[in-house]
Design an enzyme around this catalytic site. Structure first.
Site, PDB file in Angstrom:
ATOM      1  N   CYS A   1       0.903  -1.227  -0.046  1.00  0.00           N
ATOM      2  CA  CYS A   1      -0.098  -0.004  -0.107  1.00  0.00           C
ATOM      3  C   CYS A   1       0.924   1.488  -0.021  1.00  0.00           C
ATOM      4  O   CYS A   1       1.848   1.270   0.809  1.00  0.00           O
ATOM      5  CB  CYS A   1      -0.712  -0.120   1.375  1.00  0.00           C
ATOM      6  SG  CYS A   1      -1.117   1.486   2.099  1.00  0.00           S
TER       7      CYS A   1
ATOM      8  N   HIS B   1       0.097   4.162   0.878  1.00  0.00           N
ATOM      9  CA  HIS B   1       0.003   5.060   1.915  1.00  0.00           C
ATOM     10  C   HIS B   1       0.652   4.731   3.404  1.00  0.00           C
ATOM     11  O   HIS B   1       1.396   5.675   3.866  1.00  0.00           O
ATOM     12  CB  HIS B   1      -1.608   4.854   2.404  1.00  0.00           C
ATOM     13  CG  HIS B   1      -2.105   5.640   1.212  1.00  0.00           C
ATOM     14  ND1 HIS B   1      -3.560   5.135   0.995  1.00  0.00           N
ATOM     15  CD2 HIS B   1      -2.262   6.639   0.084  1.00  0.00           C
ATOM     16  CE1 HIS B   1      -4.070   5.549  -0.229  1.00  0.00           C
ATOM     17  NE2 HIS B   1      -3.347   6.515  -0.504  1.00  0.00           N
TER      18      HIS B   1
ATOM     19  N   GLN C   1      -5.517  -0.352  -4.286  1.00  0.00           N
ATOM     20  CA  GLN C   1      -6.068  -1.571  -5.205  1.00  0.00           C
ATOM     21  C   GLN C   1      -6.768  -1.040  -6.111  1.00  0.00           C
ATOM     22  O   GLN C   1      -6.879  -1.925  -7.412  1.00  0.00           O
ATOM     23  CB  GLN C   1      -6.626  -2.373  -4.064  1.00  0.00           C
ATOM     24  CG  GLN C   1      -7.594  -3.621  -4.932  1.00  0.00           C
ATOM     25  CD  GLN C   1      -8.308  -4.559  -3.700  1.00  0.00           C
ATOM     26  OE1 GLN C   1      -8.003  -4.576  -2.527  1.00  0.00           O
ATOM     27  NE2 GLN C   1      -9.350  -5.079  -4.109  1.00  0.00           N
TER      28      GLN C   1
ATOM     29  N   HIS D   1      -5.891  -6.113   3.492  1.00  0.00           N
ATOM     30  CA  HIS D   1      -4.862  -4.865   3.485  1.00  0.00           C
ATOM     31  C   HIS D   1      -4.437  -4.922   5.054  1.00  0.00           C
ATOM     32  O   HIS D   1      -5.321  -4.444   5.946  1.00  0.00           O
ATOM     33  CB  HIS D   1      -5.563  -3.823   3.341  1.00  0.00           C
ATOM     34  CG  HIS D   1      -6.015  -3.437   1.690  1.00  0.00           C
ATOM     35  ND1 HIS D   1      -5.199  -2.759   0.913  1.00  0.00           N
ATOM     36  CD2 HIS D   1      -6.980  -4.187   1.188  1.00  0.00           C
ATOM     37  CE1 HIS D   1      -5.666  -2.873  -0.342  1.00  0.00           C
ATOM     38  NE2 HIS D   1      -6.748  -3.708  -0.173  1.00  0.00           N
TER      39      HIS D   1
ATOM     40  N   CYS E   1      -2.400  -2.717   6.399  1.00  0.00           N
ATOM     41  CA  CYS E   1      -2.883  -1.264   6.807  1.00  0.00           C
ATOM     42  C   CYS E   1      -4.235  -1.297   7.442  1.00  0.00           C
ATOM     43  O   CYS E   1      -4.391  -0.330   8.575  1.00  0.00           O
ATOM     44  CB  CYS E   1      -2.821  -0.116   5.948  1.00  0.00           C
ATOM     45  SG  CYS E   1      -3.644  -0.402   4.515  1.00  0.00           S
TER      46      CYS E   1
END
Length: 190
Positions: A83, A85, A124, A152, A154
Site C-alpha cells: 500500500c 499510504h 488496489q 490490507h 494497513c
C-alpha cells in the site's frame, strides 16, 4: 536498471534503513539487527521490481493470431503488493478475463502482468485499472474485466484493526459493459 545501479541503490537504501532503525530506538549493532538494513533493502527492491518491467512487452512476447472469440479467464492469481499510504502489504487474488478479437497471449503472461503492477507501491483501485488498461491496449480484445479481492494489513494491524475485511475492486471495458457478460464472468470465478 543495470545490476550496478541496483547495487548502488541498495547501498543507499541500506544506509537509510540503518538510520531508521536507530531513530526507532534500536541498537543496530545488536546481533539480530546487524544485517537487517541490507535485508530490508533487498526486500524492498524485490517488492518494487515492477517499476523496471514492461508489462506490454510481456504480453507481446507471447502474442498469437487466433480466431477465438469466447471468454478467456485466468482466475485466482495470487498477488502481493505494498500500500502506498503505509507501505504495508496487501494481498489476495486477481481474476482476469478478456474476449479476444484476433489475438491471444500466453496464459502465464496475464499472471505476469498482474505481478508487474502489484510490484509497485499501489492502491488496489489503481492496480485493478492498470491491469485492465494494459491488456486492452496491448491485445485490443473485444473487452477486458479485472476483479481483485484483497486483504490490507494497513486495515488489519493498525488503524481500524478489522482482521476479516476483504476489499473487492473491479474494472472492465468493451463487451463487459453488458450486464449479461459481466454476470457470466462473475459466475465463472465463484
Amino acid at each position: 536498471m543495470s545490476s550496478e545501479e541496483i547495487e548502488k541503490n541498495r547501498a543507499v537504501i541500506t544506509g537509510h534503513m540503518h538510520d531508521i532503525l536507530s531513530l526507532l530506538g534500536e541498537d543496530v549493532a545488536r546481533e539480530g539487527l546487524v544485517k537487517t538494513p541490507e535485508r530490508v533493502a533487498k526486500a524492498m527492491q524485490n517488492l518494487t521490481k515492477g517499476y523496471w518491467q514492461d508489462p506490454e512487452a510481456i504480453l507481446r512476447s507471447a502474442l498469437f493470431k487466433e480466431n477465438y472469440r469466447q471468454m478467456v479467464i485466468v482466475k485466482d492469481i495470487d498477488l502481493f503488493s505494498l500500500c502506498e499510504h503505509h507501505m504495508l502489504p496487501f494481498f489476495g487474488k486477481a481474476h482476469v478475463a478478456y474476449i479476444p478479437d484476433g489475438y491471444i497471449t500466453g496464459l502465464s503472461k496475464i499472471a505476469r502482468v498482474v505481478d508487474v503492477f502489484a510490484r509497485r507501491l499501489q492502491v488496489q483501485e489503481r492496480l485493478t485499472t492498470q491491469i485492465k488498461e494494459c491488456i486492452q491496449k496491448t491485445l485490443n480484445p473485444m473487452g477486458v474485466m479485472v476483479v481483485i479481492e484483497a486483504q490490507h494489513m494497513c486495515m488489519q494491524m493498525r488503524g481500524v484493526e478489522k482482521q476479516n475485511s476483504i476489499t473487492t475492486t473491479s474494472d472492465f471495458t468493451g463487451v463487459f459493459r453488458e450486464q449479461r457478460t459481466r454476470e457470466e464472468f462473475i459466475a465463472l470465478i465463484k
